[in-house]
Design a protein around this motif. Structure first.
Motif, short mmCIF file in Angstrom:
data_model
loop_
_atom_site.label_atom_id
_atom_site.label_comp_id
_atom_site.label_asym_id
_atom_site.label_seq_id
_atom_site.Cartn_x
_atom_site.Cartn_y
_atom_site.Cartn_z
N ASN A 136 -4.34 -24.58 11.54
CA ASN A 136 -4.42 -25.55 10.46
C ASN A 136 -5.61 -25.30 9.54
O ASN A 136 -6.29 -26.22 9.08
CB ASN A 136 -4.48 -26.99 11.01
N THR A 137 -5.85 -24.02 9.26
CA THR A 137 -6.82 -23.62 8.24
C THR A 137 -6.18 -22.55 7.37
O THR A 137 -5.24 -21.85 7.80
CB THR A 137 -8.12 -23.06 8.85
N LEU A 138 -6.68 -22.39 6.15
CA LEU A 138 -6.13 -21.37 5.26
C LEU A 138 -6.42 -19.96 5.78
O LEU A 138 -5.69 -19.03 5.45
CB LEU A 138 -6.71 -21.54 3.85
N LEU A 139 -7.48 -19.82 6.57
CA LEU A 139 -7.78 -18.51 7.14
C LEU A 139 -6.66 -18.03 8.06
O LEU A 139 -6.48 -16.82 8.23
CB LEU A 139 -9.10 -18.56 7.91
N ALA A 140 -5.91 -18.96 8.63
CA ALA A 140 -4.79 -18.57 9.49
C ALA A 140 -3.70 -17.88 8.70
O ALA A 140 -2.88 -17.14 9.27
CB ALA A 140 -4.22 -19.80 10.20
N LEU A 141 -3.65 -18.10 7.39
CA LEU A 141 -2.67 -17.45 6.54
C LEU A 141 -3.19 -16.15 5.94
O LEU A 141 -2.43 -15.38 5.36
CB LEU A 141 -2.26 -18.39 5.39
N ILE A 142 -4.50 -15.92 6.08
CA ILE A 142 -5.13 -14.74 5.46
C ILE A 142 -5.49 -13.69 6.50
O ILE A 142 -5.15 -12.50 6.36
CB ILE A 142 -6.38 -15.15 4.67
N VAL A 143 -6.18 -14.10 7.56
CA VAL A 143 -6.75 -13.15 8.52
C VAL A 143 -5.70 -12.28 9.22
O VAL A 143 -5.91 -11.06 9.35
CB VAL A 143 -7.62 -13.89 9.55
N PRO A 144 -4.56 -12.81 9.69
CA PRO A 144 -3.61 -11.94 10.39
C PRO A 144 -3.11 -10.77 9.55
O PRO A 144 -2.73 -9.74 10.11
CB PRO A 144 -2.46 -12.91 10.75
N GLY A 145 -3.10 -10.91 8.23
CA GLY A 145 -2.66 -9.81 7.38
C GLY A 145 -3.72 -8.78 7.10
O GLY A 145 -3.43 -7.73 6.51
N LEU A 146 -4.95 -9.04 7.52
CA LEU A 146 -6.05 -8.12 7.23
C LEU A 146 -6.32 -7.14 8.36
O LEU A 146 -6.85 -6.06 8.13
CB LEU A 146 -7.34 -8.92 6.94
N LEU A 147 -6.00 -7.51 9.59
CA LEU A 147 -6.44 -6.76 10.77
C LEU A 147 -5.26 -6.22 11.56
O LEU A 147 -4.73 -6.89 12.45
CB LEU A 147 -7.27 -7.67 11.69
N THR A 148 -4.87 -5.03 11.30
CA THR A 148 -5.16 -4.14 10.19
C THR A 148 -3.88 -3.40 9.92
O THR A 148 -3.09 -3.18 10.83
CB THR A 148 -6.31 -3.17 10.51
N ASN A 149 -3.62 -3.00 8.68
CA ASN A 149 -2.40 -2.27 8.38
C ASN A 149 -2.71 -0.78 8.32
O ASN A 149 -3.21 -0.26 7.33
CB ASN A 149 -1.82 -2.76 7.04
N ALA A 150 -2.43 -0.10 9.42
CA ALA A 150 -2.77 1.32 9.53
C ALA A 150 -1.99 2.16 8.53
O ALA A 150 -2.50 3.18 8.05
CB ALA A 150 -2.49 1.80 10.95
N PHE A 151 -0.78 1.75 8.21
CA PHE A 151 0.03 2.50 7.25
C PHE A 151 -0.67 2.59 5.90
O PHE A 151 -0.77 3.66 5.30
CB PHE A 151 1.40 1.83 7.11
N PHE A 152 -1.18 1.47 5.43
CA PHE A 152 -1.89 1.45 4.15
C PHE A 152 -3.16 2.30 4.22
O PHE A 152 -3.48 3.04 3.28
CB PHE A 152 -2.26 0.03 3.76
N ILE A 153 -3.89 2.21 5.32
CA ILE A 153 -5.14 2.97 5.47
C ILE A 153 -4.87 4.47 5.44
O ILE A 153 -5.60 5.23 4.77
CB ILE A 153 -5.84 2.57 6.78
N LEU A 154 -3.83 4.92 6.11
CA LEU A 154 -3.52 6.34 6.14
C LEU A 154 -3.08 6.85 4.77
O LEU A 154 -3.42 7.97 4.37
CB LEU A 154 -2.44 6.61 7.18
N ILE A 155 -2.34 6.04 4.04
CA ILE A 155 -1.92 6.45 2.70
C ILE A 155 -3.13 6.58 1.79
O ILE A 155 -3.27 7.57 1.04
CB ILE A 155 -0.91 5.44 2.11
N ILE A 156 -4.04 5.61 1.82
CA ILE A 156 -5.23 5.66 0.98
C ILE A 156 -6.12 6.83 1.38
O ILE A 156 -6.66 7.55 0.52
CB ILE A 156 -6.02 4.35 1.06
N ARG A 157 -6.26 7.07 2.68
CA ARG A 157 -7.08 8.19 3.14
C ARG A 157 -6.52 9.52 2.62
O ARG A 157 -7.28 10.39 2.16
CB ARG A 157 -7.13 8.21 4.67
#
Length: 294
Positions: A136-157
Protein backbone atom coordinates in the motif's frame (compact mmCIF):
# COMPACT_ATOMS: atom_id res chain seq x y z
CA UNK A 1 14.64 -2.77 -64.58
CA UNK A 2 11.01 -3.79 -65.05
CA UNK A 3 11.54 -6.82 -62.80
CA UNK A 4 12.88 -4.60 -60.02
CA UNK A 5 9.84 -2.31 -60.30
CA UNK A 6 7.46 -5.28 -60.04
CA UNK A 7 9.33 -6.68 -57.04
CA UNK A 8 9.30 -3.29 -55.33
CA UNK A 9 5.58 -2.86 -55.95
CA UNK A 10 4.89 -6.35 -54.60
CA UNK A 11 7.02 -5.66 -51.53
CA UNK A 12 5.17 -2.39 -50.83
CA UNK A 13 1.82 -4.14 -51.24
CA UNK A 14 2.83 -6.84 -48.75
CA UNK A 15 4.06 -4.23 -46.25
CA UNK A 16 0.83 -2.25 -46.66
CA UNK A 17 -1.21 -5.41 -46.00
CA UNK A 18 0.83 -6.22 -42.90
CA UNK A 19 0.46 -2.63 -41.64
CA UNK A 20 -3.31 -2.82 -42.14
CA UNK A 21 -3.39 -6.13 -40.26
CA UNK A 22 -1.57 -4.49 -37.33
CA UNK A 23 -3.92 -1.50 -37.30
CA UNK A 24 -7.12 -3.53 -37.65
CA UNK A 25 -7.41 -4.60 -33.96
CA UNK A 26 -7.00 -0.99 -32.76
CA UNK A 27 -9.59 0.32 -35.22
CA UNK A 28 -12.04 -2.44 -34.26
CA UNK A 29 -11.42 -1.75 -30.57
CA UNK A 30 -12.18 1.95 -31.02
CA UNK A 31 -15.30 1.38 -33.15
CA UNK A 32 -16.80 -1.25 -30.84
CA UNK A 33 -16.39 1.08 -27.85
CA UNK A 34 -18.87 3.43 -29.58
CA UNK A 35 -21.30 0.64 -30.52
CA UNK A 36 -24.67 -0.10 -28.97
CA UNK A 37 -24.59 -3.08 -26.61
CA UNK A 38 -27.63 -4.73 -28.16
CA UNK A 39 -26.13 -4.62 -31.66
CA UNK A 40 -22.91 -6.20 -30.33
CA UNK A 41 -24.89 -9.03 -28.73
CA UNK A 42 -26.95 -9.65 -31.88
CA UNK A 43 -24.36 -9.10 -34.61
CA UNK A 44 -20.99 -9.35 -32.90
CA UNK A 45 -18.11 -6.96 -33.43
CA UNK A 46 -18.19 -4.94 -36.65
CA UNK A 47 -16.16 -2.13 -38.22
CA UNK A 48 -19.42 -0.35 -39.10
CA UNK A 49 -21.77 -0.60 -36.11
CA UNK A 50 -25.51 -0.89 -36.64
CA UNK A 51 -26.18 1.56 -33.85
CA UNK A 52 -23.92 4.30 -32.45
CA UNK A 53 -23.85 4.73 -28.67
CA UNK A 54 -21.90 6.65 -26.03
CA UNK A 55 -23.22 4.61 -23.10
CA UNK A 56 -19.84 2.99 -22.39
CA UNK A 57 -18.12 6.36 -22.09
CA UNK A 58 -21.03 7.76 -20.05
CA UNK A 59 -20.50 4.91 -17.61
CA UNK A 60 -16.76 5.69 -17.39
CA UNK A 61 -17.52 9.42 -17.06
CA UNK A 62 -19.45 8.55 -13.93
CA UNK A 63 -16.19 7.16 -12.56
CA UNK A 64 -14.26 10.32 -13.44
CA UNK A 65 -12.76 11.02 -10.00
CA UNK A 66 -11.14 7.60 -9.44
CA UNK A 67 -10.10 7.44 -13.10
CA UNK A 68 -8.39 10.85 -12.93
CA UNK A 69 -6.60 9.88 -9.71
CA UNK A 70 -5.53 6.54 -11.21
CA UNK A 71 -4.23 8.29 -14.33
CA UNK A 72 -2.18 10.66 -12.17
CA UNK A 73 -0.69 7.76 -10.19
CA UNK A 74 0.12 5.86 -13.37
CA UNK A 75 1.81 8.87 -14.95
CA UNK A 76 3.85 9.40 -11.78
CA UNK A 77 5.04 5.81 -11.39
CA UNK A 78 5.70 5.53 -15.13
CA UNK A 79 7.85 8.67 -15.18
CA UNK A 80 9.75 7.84 -11.98
CA UNK A 81 10.15 4.16 -12.86
CA UNK A 82 11.31 4.82 -16.42
CA UNK A 83 13.89 7.46 -15.45
CA UNK A 84 15.19 5.47 -12.48
CA UNK A 85 15.23 2.22 -14.44
CA UNK A 86 17.18 3.84 -17.28
CA UNK A 87 19.71 5.27 -14.84
CA UNK A 88 20.26 1.96 -13.00
CA UNK A 89 20.42 -0.10 -16.21
CA UNK A 90 22.76 2.28 -18.02
CA UNK A 91 25.10 2.61 -15.02
CA UNK A 92 25.39 -1.17 -14.62
CA UNK A 93 25.70 -1.66 -18.39
CA UNK A 94 28.50 0.91 -18.57
CA UNK A 95 30.39 -0.89 -15.81
CA UNK A 96 29.99 -4.23 -17.57
CA UNK A 97 31.15 -2.74 -20.88
CA UNK A 98 34.54 -1.72 -19.41
CA UNK A 99 37.03 -4.57 -19.72
CA UNK A 100 39.26 -3.14 -16.99
CA UNK A 101 36.53 -3.14 -14.32
CA UNK A 102 37.25 -5.52 -11.42
CA UNK A 103 34.79 -8.41 -10.95
CA UNK A 104 33.20 -7.68 -14.31
CA UNK A 105 32.73 -11.38 -15.07
CA UNK A 106 31.13 -12.04 -11.70
CA UNK A 107 28.65 -9.18 -12.18
CA UNK A 108 27.91 -10.36 -15.72
CA UNK A 109 27.14 -13.84 -14.39
CA UNK A 110 24.82 -12.45 -11.73
CA UNK A 111 22.96 -10.37 -14.33
CA UNK A 112 22.54 -13.33 -16.69
CA UNK A 113 21.54 -15.56 -13.76
CA UNK A 114 18.43 -13.43 -13.20
CA UNK A 115 17.32 -14.26 -16.74
CA UNK A 116 17.12 -17.93 -15.81
CA UNK A 117 16.01 -17.98 -12.18
CA UNK A 118 13.98 -15.90 -9.75
CA UNK A 119 12.84 -16.23 -6.18
CA UNK A 120 9.19 -16.93 -6.98
CA UNK A 121 6.06 -15.02 -6.08
CA UNK A 122 5.71 -15.98 -2.41
CA UNK A 123 9.29 -15.14 -1.30
CA UNK A 124 9.19 -11.93 -3.35
CA UNK A 125 5.90 -10.91 -1.78
CA UNK A 126 7.19 -11.62 1.74
CA UNK A 127 10.38 -9.64 1.17
CA UNK A 128 8.57 -6.59 -0.19
CA UNK A 129 5.81 -6.61 2.44
CA UNK A 130 7.47 -7.94 5.59
CA UNK A 131 11.05 -6.72 5.16
CA UNK A 132 10.71 -3.51 3.15
CA UNK A 133 7.08 -2.77 4.13
CA UNK A 134 6.10 -1.61 0.64
CA UNK A 135 2.49 -2.80 0.77
CA UNK A 136 0.00 0.00 0.00
CA UNK A 137 2.74 2.42 -1.05
CA UNK A 138 3.60 3.80 -4.48
CA UNK A 139 7.05 2.24 -4.15
CA UNK A 140 5.34 -1.15 -4.47
CA UNK A 141 4.42 -0.16 -8.03
CA UNK A 142 7.92 1.12 -8.86
CA UNK A 143 10.55 -1.02 -7.12
CA UNK A 144 9.63 -4.48 -8.54
CA UNK A 145 10.23 -3.17 -12.07
CA UNK A 146 13.69 -1.86 -11.23
CA UNK A 147 15.41 -4.95 -9.78
CA UNK A 148 16.45 -5.91 -12.39
CA UNK A 149 15.82 -6.39 -16.11
CA UNK A 150 18.88 -8.24 -17.36
CA UNK A 151 17.66 -8.15 -20.96
CA UNK A 152 17.75 -4.36 -21.02
CA UNK A 153 21.16 -4.26 -19.31
CA UNK A 154 22.71 -6.64 -21.85
CA UNK A 155 21.31 -4.68 -24.78
CA UNK A 156 22.68 -1.39 -23.43
CA UNK A 157 26.04 -2.99 -22.63
CA UNK A 158 26.33 -4.32 -26.18
CA UNK A 159 25.48 -0.88 -27.56
CA UNK A 160 28.20 0.74 -25.43
CA UNK A 161 30.81 -1.79 -26.57
CA UNK A 162 29.89 -1.80 -30.27
CA UNK A 163 28.90 1.81 -30.96
CA UNK A 164 31.11 4.01 -28.78
CA UNK A 165 34.80 4.04 -29.83
CA UNK A 166 37.26 3.24 -27.09
CA UNK A 167 39.47 6.08 -28.35
CA UNK A 168 36.83 8.58 -27.24
CA UNK A 169 36.96 7.29 -23.67
CA UNK A 170 40.76 7.18 -23.68
CA UNK A 171 40.89 10.78 -24.89
CA UNK A 172 38.61 11.82 -22.06
CA UNK A 173 40.90 10.04 -19.58
CA UNK A 174 43.92 11.89 -20.96
CA UNK A 175 42.06 15.19 -20.51
CA UNK A 176 41.49 14.33 -16.84
CA UNK A 177 37.78 13.43 -16.99
CA UNK A 178 36.38 11.29 -14.19
CA UNK A 179 34.27 8.17 -14.76
CA UNK A 180 31.08 10.07 -13.93
CA UNK A 181 32.02 12.87 -16.35
CA UNK A 182 32.71 10.36 -19.11
CA UNK A 183 29.43 8.58 -18.45
CA UNK A 184 27.22 11.67 -18.17
CA UNK A 185 28.79 13.94 -20.79
CA UNK A 186 30.07 11.47 -23.39
CA UNK A 187 28.41 8.05 -23.10
CA UNK A 188 24.81 9.14 -22.50
CA UNK A 189 24.65 11.79 -25.28
CA UNK A 190 26.05 9.25 -27.77
CA UNK A 191 23.56 6.59 -26.66
CA UNK A 192 20.27 8.34 -27.39
CA UNK A 193 18.92 5.60 -29.74
CA UNK A 194 19.34 2.76 -27.25
CA UNK A 195 18.21 4.87 -24.29
CA UNK A 196 15.07 5.90 -26.17
CA UNK A 197 14.40 2.27 -27.09
CA UNK A 198 14.81 0.95 -23.54
CA UNK A 199 12.92 3.97 -22.19
CA UNK A 200 9.99 3.13 -24.46
CA UNK A 201 9.99 -0.48 -23.27
CA UNK A 202 10.11 0.59 -19.62
CA UNK A 203 7.31 3.09 -20.20
CA UNK A 204 5.07 0.44 -21.74
CA UNK A 205 5.91 -2.02 -18.96
CA UNK A 206 5.07 0.45 -16.18
CA UNK A 207 1.97 1.78 -17.92
CA UNK A 208 0.52 -1.68 -18.56
CA UNK A 209 1.47 -3.14 -15.17
CA UNK A 210 -1.55 -4.32 -13.18
CA UNK A 211 -0.13 -7.39 -11.42
CA UNK A 212 1.94 -5.49 -8.83
CA UNK A 213 -1.10 -3.40 -7.96
CA UNK A 214 -3.18 -6.55 -7.64
CA UNK A 215 -0.92 -8.18 -5.05
CA UNK A 216 0.55 -5.17 -3.22
CA UNK A 217 -2.21 -2.53 -3.27
CA UNK A 218 -5.51 -2.80 -1.39
CA UNK A 219 -6.09 0.93 -0.85
CA UNK A 220 -8.40 2.17 -3.67
CA UNK A 221 -6.75 5.61 -3.58
CA UNK A 222 -3.47 4.04 -4.77
CA UNK A 223 -4.84 2.11 -7.74
CA UNK A 224 -3.06 2.64 -11.05
CA UNK A 225 -5.16 3.02 -14.19
CA UNK A 226 -4.68 -0.60 -15.31
CA UNK A 227 -5.42 -1.94 -11.85
CA UNK A 228 -8.51 0.26 -11.53
CA UNK A 229 -9.85 -0.74 -14.95
CA UNK A 230 -9.26 -4.40 -14.16
CA UNK A 231 -11.17 -4.12 -10.88
CA UNK A 232 -13.98 -2.13 -12.52
CA UNK A 233 -14.36 -4.84 -15.15
CA UNK A 234 -14.37 -7.55 -12.49
CA UNK A 235 -17.07 -5.66 -10.58
CA UNK A 236 -19.20 -5.33 -13.71
CA UNK A 237 -18.92 -9.06 -14.35
CA UNK A 238 -19.80 -9.80 -10.71
CA UNK A 239 -22.88 -7.57 -10.87
CA UNK A 240 -23.99 -9.11 -14.16
CA UNK A 241 -23.65 -12.64 -12.80
CA UNK A 242 -25.10 -12.00 -9.33
CA UNK A 243 -28.43 -10.23 -9.08
CA UNK A 244 -28.34 -8.97 -5.49
CA UNK A 245 -31.95 -9.24 -4.41
CA UNK A 246 -33.30 -8.31 -7.84
CA UNK A 247 -33.11 -4.61 -7.02
CA UNK A 248 -31.24 -3.61 -10.18
CA UNK A 249 -31.81 -6.44 -12.61
CA UNK A 250 -33.24 -4.13 -15.29
CA UNK A 251 -30.38 -1.66 -15.08
CA UNK A 252 -27.82 -4.46 -15.04
CA UNK A 253 -29.35 -6.00 -18.14
CA UNK A 254 -28.96 -2.67 -19.93
CA UNK A 255 -25.33 -2.16 -18.83
CA UNK A 256 -23.07 -1.97 -21.95
CA UNK A 257 -20.65 -4.60 -20.70
CA UNK A 258 -18.90 -5.40 -24.01
CA UNK A 259 -18.66 -1.76 -25.04
CA UNK A 260 -17.34 -0.81 -21.61
CA UNK A 261 -14.59 -3.41 -21.98
CA UNK A 262 -13.50 -1.80 -25.23
CA UNK A 263 -13.80 1.73 -23.83
CA UNK A 264 -11.58 0.72 -20.90
CA UNK A 265 -9.01 -0.64 -23.32
CA UNK A 266 -9.15 2.58 -25.36
CA UNK A 267 -8.49 4.89 -22.43
CA UNK A 268 -5.81 2.50 -21.19
CA UNK A 269 -3.74 2.41 -24.40
CA UNK A 270 -4.45 5.90 -25.76
CA UNK A 271 -1.52 7.68 -24.02
CA UNK A 272 0.96 5.04 -25.23
CA UNK A 273 -0.32 5.36 -28.79
CA UNK A 274 0.13 9.13 -28.57
CA UNK A 275 3.76 9.05 -27.39
CA UNK A 276 4.91 6.10 -29.52
CA UNK A 277 5.51 8.15 -32.73
CA UNK A 278 8.06 10.29 -30.86
CA UNK A 279 10.11 7.19 -29.93
CA UNK A 280 9.56 5.15 -33.08
CA UNK A 281 12.46 6.65 -35.05
CA UNK A 282 14.90 5.46 -32.38
CA UNK A 283 13.24 2.12 -31.68
CA UNK A 284 14.45 0.05 -34.66
CA UNK A 285 17.91 1.63 -34.72
CA UNK A 286 18.44 1.08 -31.02
CA UNK A 287 17.31 -2.54 -31.10
CA UNK A 288 19.36 -3.42 -34.19
CA UNK A 289 22.56 -1.83 -32.90
CA UNK A 290 22.10 -2.97 -29.32
CA UNK A 291 21.31 -6.55 -30.20
CA UNK A 292 24.41 -7.12 -32.36
CA UNK A 293 26.67 -9.59 -30.61
CA UNK A 294 30.35 -8.75 -30.67
Amino acid sequence: MRTNAVQQTLFHAIMAALSAACLFPFILLFVVSFSDEQSIILNGYALIPDSFSLEAYRYLWGQLTPLARAYGITVLITAVGTITGLLISSLLAYSLSRDEMPLRRVLSFLVVFTLLFNGGLVPTYLVYTEVFHLKNTLLALIVPGLLTNAFFILIIRTFFKMSIPGAVIESAYIDGASEWTIFSRIILPLSLPILATIGMMLTIAYWNDWFNGLIYITNPKLYSIQNLLNRMLSNIQFLMQNDLGGRSSESLAQMPMNAVRMAMAVIGILPILCIYPFFQKYLVKGLVIGAVKG
